[in-house]
Design an enzyme around this catalytic site. Structure first.
Site, short mmCIF file in Angstrom:
data_model
loop_
_atom_site.label_atom_id
_atom_site.label_comp_id
_atom_site.label_asym_id
_atom_site.label_seq_id
_atom_site.Cartn_x
_atom_site.Cartn_y
_atom_site.Cartn_z
N ARG A 46 0.85 -1.21 0.00
CA ARG A 46 0.00 0.00 0.00
C ARG A 46 0.88 1.25 0.00
O ARG A 46 0.61 2.22 -0.69
CB ARG A 46 -0.93 0.02 1.23
CG ARG A 46 -1.99 -1.07 1.20
CD ARG A 46 -3.04 -0.87 2.28
NE ARG A 46 -2.56 -1.04 3.64
CZ ARG A 46 -2.51 -2.20 4.29
NH1 ARG A 46 -2.90 -3.32 3.70
NH2 ARG A 46 -2.07 -2.25 5.54
N LYS A 136 -12.85 14.55 4.59
CA LYS A 136 -13.93 14.02 3.76
C LYS A 136 -14.80 13.05 4.55
O LYS A 136 -14.29 12.28 5.37
CB LYS A 136 -13.34 13.27 2.56
CG LYS A 136 -14.40 12.72 1.62
CD LYS A 136 -13.83 11.70 0.65
CE LYS A 136 -14.17 10.29 1.09
NZ LYS A 136 -13.82 9.28 0.07
N GLU A 177 -19.77 14.76 1.16
CA GLU A 177 -19.97 13.82 0.05
C GLU A 177 -21.22 12.95 0.22
O GLU A 177 -21.15 11.90 0.85
CB GLU A 177 -18.74 12.91 -0.11
CG GLU A 177 -18.89 11.92 -1.28
CD GLU A 177 -17.70 10.99 -1.49
OE1 GLU A 177 -16.81 10.95 -0.63
OE2 GLU A 177 -17.69 10.28 -2.50
N LYS A 219 -19.09 17.31 -2.64
CA LYS A 219 -18.62 16.23 -3.53
C LYS A 219 -19.81 15.33 -3.87
O LYS A 219 -20.08 14.36 -3.15
CB LYS A 219 -17.52 15.43 -2.81
CG LYS A 219 -17.03 14.22 -3.59
CD LYS A 219 -15.70 13.70 -3.05
CE LYS A 219 -15.31 12.41 -3.72
NZ LYS A 219 -13.92 12.02 -3.41
#
Ligand code: 13P
Length: 340
Positions: A46, A136, A177, A219
């Protein structure tokens, strides 16, 4: 943080020709993405993958901010620098995903509500200390038989507003979002209805919670035909209907709309963004905050091999450049083909 600082970060994130890279895949999501390229999801893999993306030369021309996952904001690039520092030195703002993911909404089969408010104030302060400038939170709204329900829309809108208010208190710009999913056979009109109802509820809650609209970004999903719908809307139709829907419900005080890609192919997501910007005359910046549509071609080229890094970075740079051009409505098929 003072209101004007939130505003200036929000504006910088949607500055001309630039958008956001979402690289905040949770451990479960990245495992799925790696499985498709037959790479094991270890911490080292990752890290190498994110290193490949973030150290791509020149992406700062088109990328204003990158959303990180908890593990990534704490980890280091190959050269030993913490990732937030790597980004900061390129002039890219680090962001952080702070929700804990959607869970089943009890009593409402097929619907979800996003968790993560407990202890959020403390986590936001910690992330701010680690260098994050924005955050977010993703809510998911599904379309199906009898859904979305008002209860599901309102529960998610309420959580988004509480999250956004806490972010602004901690000096982080909230990216709000609410994603209406493209899964299903529904028409574009159905998607428009669900998106409009969702955004109405979201902005009503944001205002109730005294969120400073100038210091946040929205978003949303684009308004699309369901993936299985036999009649797929054309690119100009998607652009026109998406903008029409947003104009009804998104206040002009919001500096920018940064779309998610939601499972569209990389090129189609660029085409749609381009068509909306080509229409012109919008009260907000229209930009991107893509994960899959920016990463997928590079991920496929990378395949977990160090020797593929230069090629994967070239492909990633090209995608970022195409979306940068789409911010001006200047993306073209010739431009797409130029790097092939
Ligand atoms: P996609 O662009 O792949 O939809 O991802 C955006 C995102 O950040 C989802 O939360």
């Amino acid at each position: 943080m003072a209101k004007h600082e939130l505003e200036s970060v929000a504006r910088a994130l949607v500055s001309k020709g630039k958008g956001i890279l979402a690289a905040d895949e949770s451990l479960g999501t990245i495992k799925g993405r790696f499985e498709r390229i037959k790479v094991e999801s270890t911490e080292e893999n990752r890290r190498s993958y994110r290193d490949m993306l973030f150290t791509t030369r020149g992406i700062e021309e088109f990328i204003s901010g990158i959303i990180l996952f908890d593990e990534t904001i704490r980890s280091k690039a190959k050269d030993g620098r913490p990732f937030p520092e790597v980004l900061g030195q390129k002039g890219i703002m680090p962001g952080i995903k702070v929700d804990k993911g959607p869970v089943d909404l009890p009593g409402f089969p097929g619907e979800k509500v996003t968790e993560g408010l407990d202890g959020l104030r403390g986590r936001l302060n910690e992330y701010r200390g680690l260098g994050a400038r924005f955050a977010k939170w993703r809510a998911v709204i599904a379309i199906g038989d009898g859904i979305p329900t008002r209860t599901c829309i309102d529960a998610n809108a309420h959580a988004l507003a509480r999250y956004a208010a806490l972010c602004q208190e901690a000096g982080l710009v909230p990216i709000v979002e609410p994603e209406v999913l493209m899964d299903g056979a529904h028409t574009i009109e159905r998607c428009e209805e669900a998106t409009e109802a969702t955004l109405k509820s979201v902005f009503s809650e944001l205002q109730e919670h005294r969120v400073v609209l100038e210091g946040m970004l929205l978003k949303p999903n684009m308004v699309l035909s369901g993936k299985e719908c036999p009649k797929q809307a054309t690119i100009p139709e998607v652009a026109e209907i998406t903008v029409r829907c947003l104009r009804r419900v998104v206040p002009a005080a919001v500096p920018g709309i940064v779309f998610l890609s939601g499972g569209q192919s990389a090129e189609l997501a660029t085409d749609h963004l381009n068509a909306m910007n080509a229409l012109g005359g919008h009260p907000w910046e229209i930009s991107f905050s893509y994960a899959r549509a920016l990463q997928d071609p590079a991920l496929k080229a990378w395949k977990g091999e160090a020797s593929n890094v230069p090629m994967a970075q070239q492909i990633f740079y090209h995608r970022a450049k195409c979306n940068g051009a789409a911010r001006y409505g200047k993306y073209s098929k010739q431009m797409e083909a130029a790097a092939a």
